[in-house]
Scaffold this active site. Structure first.
Site, PDB file in Angstrom:
ATOM      1  N   LYS A 177       0.891  -1.171   0.000  1.00  0.00           N
ATOM      2  CA  LYS A 177       0.000   0.000   0.000  1.00  0.00           C
ATOM      3  C   LYS A 177       0.926   1.217   0.000  1.00  0.00           C
ATOM      4  O   LYS A 177       1.354   1.692   1.039  1.00  0.00           O
ATOM      5  CB  LYS A 177      -0.891  -0.027   1.247  1.00  0.00           C
ATOM      6  CG  LYS A 177      -2.252   0.626   1.051  1.00  0.00           C
ATOM      7  CD  LYS A 177      -2.218   2.053   0.550  1.00  0.00           C
ATOM      8  CE  LYS A 177      -1.985   3.071   1.648  1.00  0.00           C
ATOM      9  NZ  LYS A 177      -1.788   4.443   1.122  1.00  0.00           N
ATOM     10  N   GLU A 252       9.300   1.939  10.976  1.00  0.00           N
ATOM     11  CA  GLU A 252      10.332   2.958  10.754  1.00  0.00           C
ATOM     12  C   GLU A 252       9.597   4.290  10.782  1.00  0.00           C
ATOM     13  O   GLU A 252       8.867   4.599   9.840  1.00  0.00           O
ATOM     14  CB  GLU A 252      11.001   2.786   9.385  1.00  0.00           C
ATOM     15  CG  GLU A 252      11.555   1.408   9.103  1.00  0.00           C
ATOM     16  CD  GLU A 252      12.891   1.172   9.765  1.00  0.00           C
ATOM     17  OE1 GLU A 252      13.418   2.110  10.400  1.00  0.00           O
ATOM     18  OE2 GLU A 252      13.400   0.052   9.662  1.00  0.00           O
ATOM     19  N   GLU A 388       8.964  16.871  14.792  1.00  0.00           N
ATOM     20  CA  GLU A 388       9.405  16.631  13.413  1.00  0.00           C
ATOM     21  C   GLU A 388       8.673  17.583  12.464  1.00  0.00           C
ATOM     22  O   GLU A 388       7.453  17.533  12.359  1.00  0.00           O
ATOM     23  CB  GLU A 388       9.136  15.181  13.002  1.00  0.00           C
ATOM     24  CG  GLU A 388       9.756  14.865  11.654  1.00  0.00           C
ATOM     25  CD  GLU A 388       9.552  13.408  11.212  1.00  0.00           C
ATOM     26  OE1 GLU A 388      10.534  12.798  10.784  1.00  0.00           O
ATOM     27  OE2 GLU A 388       8.418  12.915  11.299  1.00  0.00           O
TER      28      GLU A 388
END
Ligand code: TXE
Length: 484
Positions: A177, A252, A388
């Site tokens: 996906k 990750e 982030e």
């Protein structure tokens, strides 16, 4: 109503397919704001069909294929990527907004070497044998089964092939996906792999939105393994869906990586390295060094040199081979990044360079471009210095001692990567070992050997991939004990 845009298709059971819903998502070129194609808005039914195809393929000719034939097939897929390098780089550059030169040099080159590397890893793998008095143990690997592979938009084919190649090497079947923002190279890979001889159903691609197509894949009871690369918030959903079914899981996730520059560093090399780490791929790499910690004595000189370098980066048309900085992946993402720049001003930061949209000629005046931005003067615990941002934005902070530098580097919830710049060998090792991150570079950045462990600590992820870590993850290593 008839459609005028080209359409990307899913790839299920060895054939292109539309989604069951027959609904589509329009993709916009982020460098120009023009709609360029439509992709299937797939849902649970499409995922189910792909998982059924993948399960069946496990016991077909693929299941009977030995190591030598599988390694040869991986090499043929690598050859096909190399032969179609230009087409793949053009698709990747337009889907992401990244410079074509970067797509060629990094994304597509690395996708090829991912297949080449795991073909070699399969051929050369040694498996442990543990002899006892009167008994012999040996390690046998079975494929993990059907693998659900979910990938992001920043390095689409690079990251997808990082998962697909070891999964196929170990004899699994996969349902991919890809990100809805960057679907085309995944479809191209499926087409090329089948033309290279991959049996039907081994590599399936289902396009669509995360909650509609990604979530059913992670929760599907017949998916044995999930490998996800993406944001930390989404990673939490993926972990919650996979854990109750005890699926093998690799995550990750994001990073807020420190670039630590000591006063004995080679200044030119450190500035060049920090600039690359901050702005490569418009700062949209989980390994980017988005916080620079600099010894106070060097701070002002360092910032001046970094500002010069950042301001000189050539920003503009991603299709121009001379372009160094392209567009961000979408206008919505640029708004998020710009929100952080506004926040930095509120938090007391100074914009040393950048902070604005560059003036570009049409049609790129409509694109999601953002000038490379260097921010100074923020407290180390400011939101812009700890969250982030994932764009061409870096914050710079002075430190006084080695201990303080390490404490600052570790004062975030992430732990993915970082770099240390110094000429003092002992200090380089000390600091590299003390920083809480999965990877540390000393006097370099983003040098990758595919044999080494890759992954993060803390909120940057769970598990390791790369070399034998990938072979372990994408298989079930089993012990067989024989009485002699
Ligand atoms: O990524 P998402 P987004 C970070 C970066 C960025 C933020 C959000 O900070 O600003 O994440 O980016 C699929 N179940 N990174 O929202 O949502 C989705 O369709 C299953 C860091 O674009 O994580 C896509 O295929 N799947 C990162 C993939 O997850 C779901 C790279 C990643 O999308 C899902 C990208 C769900 N509920 C962003 N929801 C890195 N580590 O490099 C979405 N997806």
């Amino acid at each position: 109503m008839s459609h005028t845009l080209p359409r990307v298709q899913n790839f299920v059971g060895g054939k292109p397919a539309d989604s069951v819903s027959r609904c589509w998502v329009t993709k916009t070129d982020s460098a120009t704001s023009r709609p360029i194609f439509e992709l299937p808005r797939s849902n649970e039914a499409d995922i189910d069909a792909a998982v059924v195809a993948a399960r069946q393929a496990l016991s077909g000719p693929w299941g009977a294929m030995g190591i030598t034939a599988r390694a040869a097939l991986l090499d043929r897929i690598a050859d096909a990527i190399a032969e179609n390098r230009d087409e793949l780089a053009a698709l990747e550059s337009q889907d992401t907004g990244k410079p074509i030169a970067l797509a060629r040099r990094v994304d597509i080159a690395r996708a090829e070497s991912n297949f080449r590397f795991f073909a070699g890893a399969l051929r050369h793998e040694e498996r442990p044998c543990h002899p006892m008095d009167g008994h012999l143990n040996y390690t046998h690997r079975r494929p993990a089964g059907v693998c659900g592979l979910i990938t992001p938009w920043n390095l689409p084919l690079y990251l997808l092939s990082w998962k697909v190649a070891p999964a196929l090497a170990m004899g699994n079947t996969v349902v991919c996906k890809p990100s809805e923002l960057t679907p085309r190279t995944a479809s191209a890979l499926a087409r090329l792999a089948h033309a290279a001889g991959l049996p039907a159903g081994v590599l399936n691609v289902v396009h669509g939105l995360g909650p509609e197509a990604g979530a059913p894949l992670t929760a599907h009871p017949d998916v044995d393994l999930v490998s996800f690369t993406g944001g930390t918030a989404t990673g939490r959903h993926v972990a919650a869906a996979a854990a109750p079914q005890f699926k093998k899981l690799s995550l990750e996730l994001g990073g807020k990586n420190a670039t630590i520059v000591f006063d004995d560093a080679d200044l030119d090399a450190a500035v060049a390295g920090a600039c690359r780490a901050a702005f490569t791929n418009q700062g949209q790499i989980c390994l980017c060094g988005s916080r620079i910690l600099v010894a106070r004595a060097l701070h002002d000189r360092f910032v001046a040199a970094l500002v010069d370098r950042a301001a000189a980066l050539r920003i503009g048309d991603p299709a121009d081979p001379a372009t160094e900085l392209g567009a961000l992946v979408s206008h919505a993402h640029r708004e998020k990044v710009e929100g952080y720049i506004a926040l930095a001003r509120e938090e007391g930061g100074t914009i040393a360079t950048g902070g604005q949209r560059p003036a570009l000629p049409a049609p790129h005046d409509q694109g999601a471009f953002l000038a490379p931005t260097v921010i100074t003067g923020l407290p180390i615990d400011a939101r812009c210095a700890t969250e982030e941002i994932f764009g061409p934005v870096v914050t710079v902070h002075p430190f006084d001692t080695e201990e303080e530098a390490v404490a600052m580097a570790n004062a975030v919830r992430y732990g993915l990567a970082g770099s240390v710049w110094t000429r003092d060998l002992a200090r380089a090792h000390r600091v590299a070992q003390a920083v809480e991150s999965g990877m540390i570079w000393v006097n370099c950045w983003l040098v990758r050997d595919l044999r080494v462990p890759f992954g993060g600590m803390k909120h940057s992820g769970v598990g390791r991939e790369g070399g034998r870590w990938s072979l372990d993850f994408y298989s079930e290593p089993r012990n067989i004990c024989v009485a002699l």
